[in-house]
Design an enzyme around this catalytic site. Sequence first.
Site, PDB file in Angstrom:
ATOM      1  N   CYS A 116       0.771  -1.068   0.032  1.00 35.97           N
ATOM      2  CA  CYS A 116       0.055   0.123  -0.047  1.00 35.97           C
ATOM      3  C   CYS A 116       0.977   1.297   0.055  1.00 35.97           C
ATOM      4  O   CYS A 116       1.514   1.552  -0.930  1.00 35.97           O
ATOM      5  CB  CYS A 116      -0.975  -0.014   1.189  1.00 35.97           C
ATOM      6  SG  CYS A 116      -2.542   0.879   0.795  1.00 35.97           S
ATOM      7  N   HIS A 131      -3.865  -5.132   0.370  1.00 37.03           N
ATOM      8  CA  HIS A 131      -3.145  -5.600   1.839  1.00 37.03           C
ATOM      9  C   HIS A 131      -3.285  -7.162   1.693  1.00 37.03           C
ATOM     10  O   HIS A 131      -4.080  -7.618   2.420  1.00 37.03           O
ATOM     11  CB  HIS A 131      -3.699  -5.019   3.029  1.00 37.03           C
ATOM     12  CG  HIS A 131      -3.481  -3.540   3.137  1.00 37.03           C
ATOM     13  ND1 HIS A 131      -2.525  -3.152   4.020  1.00 37.03           N
ATOM     14  CD2 HIS A 131      -4.111  -2.538   2.713  1.00 37.03           C
ATOM     15  CE1 HIS A 131      -2.484  -1.724   3.938  1.00 37.03           C
ATOM     16  NE2 HIS A 131      -3.554  -1.465   3.165  1.00 37.03           N
ATOM     17  N   GLU A 163      -1.474  -9.157   3.601  1.00 42.90           N
ATOM     18  CA  GLU A 163      -1.437  -9.884   5.134  1.00 42.90           C
ATOM     19  C   GLU A 163      -2.792  -9.965   5.427  1.00 42.90           C
ATOM     20  O   GLU A 163      -2.994 -10.889   6.423  1.00 42.90           O
ATOM     21  CB  GLU A 163      -0.659  -8.826   5.864  1.00 42.90           C
ATOM     22  CG  GLU A 163      -1.421  -7.342   6.419  1.00 42.90           C
ATOM     23  CD  GLU A 163      -1.209  -6.495   5.084  1.00 42.90           C
ATOM     24  OE1 GLU A 163      -0.919  -6.552   4.003  1.00 42.90           O
ATOM     25  OE2 GLU A 163      -1.561  -5.249   5.608  1.00 42.90           O
TER      26      GLU A 163
HETATM   27  N1  GLN Z   1      -2.050   6.917   2.653  1.00 42.16           N
HETATM   28  C1  GLN Z   1      -2.210   5.947   1.587  1.00 42.16           C
HETATM   29  C2  GLN Z   1      -3.526   6.148   0.920  1.00 42.16           C
HETATM   30  O1  GLN Z   1      -4.462   6.416   1.264  1.00 42.16           O
HETATM   31  C3  GLN Z   1      -1.735   4.601   1.784  1.00 42.16           C
HETATM   32  C4  GLN Z   1      -2.906   3.932   2.562  1.00 42.16           C
HETATM   33  C5  GLN Z   1      -2.279   2.740   3.293  1.00 42.16           C
HETATM   34  O2  GLN Z   1      -1.056   2.298   3.150  1.00 42.16           O
HETATM   35  N2  GLN Z   1      -3.328   1.888   3.699  1.00 42.16           N
HETATM   36  O3  GLN Z   1      -3.464   5.746  -0.279  1.00 42.16           O
END
Ligand code: GLN
Length: 557
Positions: A386, A511, A513
Site C-alpha cells: 500500500c 493488503h 497480509e
Molecule cells: N495513505 C495512503 C493512501 O491513502 C496509503 C494507505 C495505506 O497504506 N493503507 O492511499
Amino acid sequence: MSAKRTKFIFTTGGVVSSIGKGLASASIGALLEARGLRVTFVKLDPYINVDPGTMSPYQHGEVYVTDDGAETDLDLGHYERFTNARLTRANNLTTGKIYQAVISKERRGEYLGATVQVIPHITDEIKARVREATAGADVAIVEIGGTVGDIESLPFLEAVRQLKLEAGATNAVSVHVTLVPWIGAAGELKTKPTQHSVKEMREIGIQPDVLLCRTDRPLSQSIKEKISLFSNVPTDMVISALDVGCLYELPAALHAERLDDLLCERLNIWSRLPDMAPWQRVVERFTRPSRGTVRVAVVGKYVHLRDSYKSLNEALIHAGIANDCRVDLTFVDSEALESGADEVLRTLGDSDAILVPGGFGERGVEGKISAIRYAREKGIPFFGICLGMQLAVVEFARHVAGIARANSAEFDPQAPSVIDLMPEQRGVRDKGATMRLGAYACVLTPGSVAAEAYGATEISERHRHRYEFNNDYREALTGKGLVLSGTSPDKKLVEMIELGGHPYFVGCQFHPELKSRPMAPHPLFVRFVRAGLERATAVAAKARDERSSQAPSSVVH
Ligand code: GLN
C-alpha cells in the site's frame, strides 16, 4: 449435527484488558471447526466510533478490512486466520453503529409513540443484529470487547443476558476469560481478581459457565476448587489457559484441557473428535524450523505497538513456516533513517529483507524512501504494501526516472504527483468509511514475479487507500524499467509493481497480509521470505569463504 438453531458461546473478559479474549474465541472456533461444525463470530465493541477506521493505530491497533470493505476490529483477523469463517461488516458491531441505527429508526418514525430507551430499544437492536449475523452457523462465538465492569459495555452484556435466557440452557454458554496472577512475594497464584470479576458478571445477571484462567503456570486442583467455590462454576469448568510461546499452540493447549469437549457436552452437541494434526504441524514447523533465520526489517511509523501491524506480523510468521525458517522481525522507526545514508546502513545493514507496510501521513515518509532506495540499489529483497508500494514508485521516479521532486499528492500536492488522489476521492469530505475499501479483482501480467508467485493471473485482494499510481506517469516510469505487473481488470488502476534484475522487488496497492493463514500462507509473503532466505544463505556462505581464504593454508615454522 441436527440442530437447526445457532448455538451461542459468549466470551467476556475480566480483571484486565488485553487478556486474550480474541485469541481464546478464535481458538474455540478452530476447535469446533475441527470437529466438523460450522462456526461464525461476532465482535461487540463498546466504543462510540461507528467503526475503528478513523482511530489511530496507537489507540486501537490494526484496522482489519473484510472482503465487503468493512473497517473492523483486529480480532476479526484472528477469527479469519484461525477458521474458515468469512466475515463481513455484520460481524463487528459497535455502540456507535447500534445507536446510529436506532436513532435513524427513531427519525423515520419507526418507534412512533414510544420513548426510545437503552432497554429495550438498544438491546433489541443488538440482539436482532447478533441473530442476523450468525444465522445458518452451528455455533456462533460472540465476543464482548472491553472488561466486565466498564460502564460502556453494559448494554451489550444486558443483550447477552437476554439472548442467553431466550436461547435456553443447552443452546448458550458464557465463557469468562480472567487472570490468575502469580504473586512472587507471596509465592502464590491469586484467585481474588477472578472472584471479583465473576461477582461482577453475576450482578449483571450472567452466571459464567466456563472460566478460562490466564496464568503463567498450571492451576492446581485446590486452586480450581477455590475458584469454583467462590464463582459457582463447577471445578471441571475452571480451565488453565497457560501462556503459550506461539499463538497457534492455543487450540491444542485448550483441547488438552478438554475445553471443546466440555463446551460440546454443555451445548448438547454430538460431533466427531477434532483432528488436531494440521495445528500440530504448524506449531512444529514454527518452533523447530530447519532452514535457519531470515532477518526482516519492517520500516514503518507505528513501530512501538506490535498490534498496529498484527496481520503483517502473522503473515510473515506464516511465510516462515512455509519456508521452514525462522523470521526474525525488527521494527524500524522510519523517522530515524532520515539522518542520512550512514544511519540507513547502520540500521538496515544486517537485514536479509526489507518491508515497508501501509501507513498514513507524512511523518517518516522520507526515511521509508531511503530504505527503499537502499533495498533497490543493494539488491535486498523488498516488499512494499500500500503506502510501501506508493513510496517505491516515488523512489523510482526520483532516482531512476530523474523526476527529482516526485512525490505523492498526500505529502506534497505541488510536486509532480506520481501518486495521486483517486478521481472518485476528490469530492469526498467525510473521513469515515470513504476510502477504497474491500476486495477488488486484479489481473496479473503473465511471466511477472507476481504471477509466478500466485500461480495465477486473476486474483482478488483487499484494499484500504485513497491514493493510487498516477497514470500520467505510466510511460515515463515503465520506459525506465518499472514493471506494472498487476492492474484492475479494466487496466485503469495499477495494483502491483515490480523490478526485473532484482532478487525480489515487489509492491502491491492492496493488503495481502489480511488474507494470509497459518495453513494457507500468502504467496507474496512466501516468495518474499524465500528471497530473504536465499540472501541470508548466500551472505553466510560468502562470510565462510572469506574466513577460510584469510586463514593460512599451511603454517611453516
Ligand atoms: N495513505 C495512503 C493512501 O491513502 C496509503 C494507505 C495505506 O497504506 N493503507 O492511499
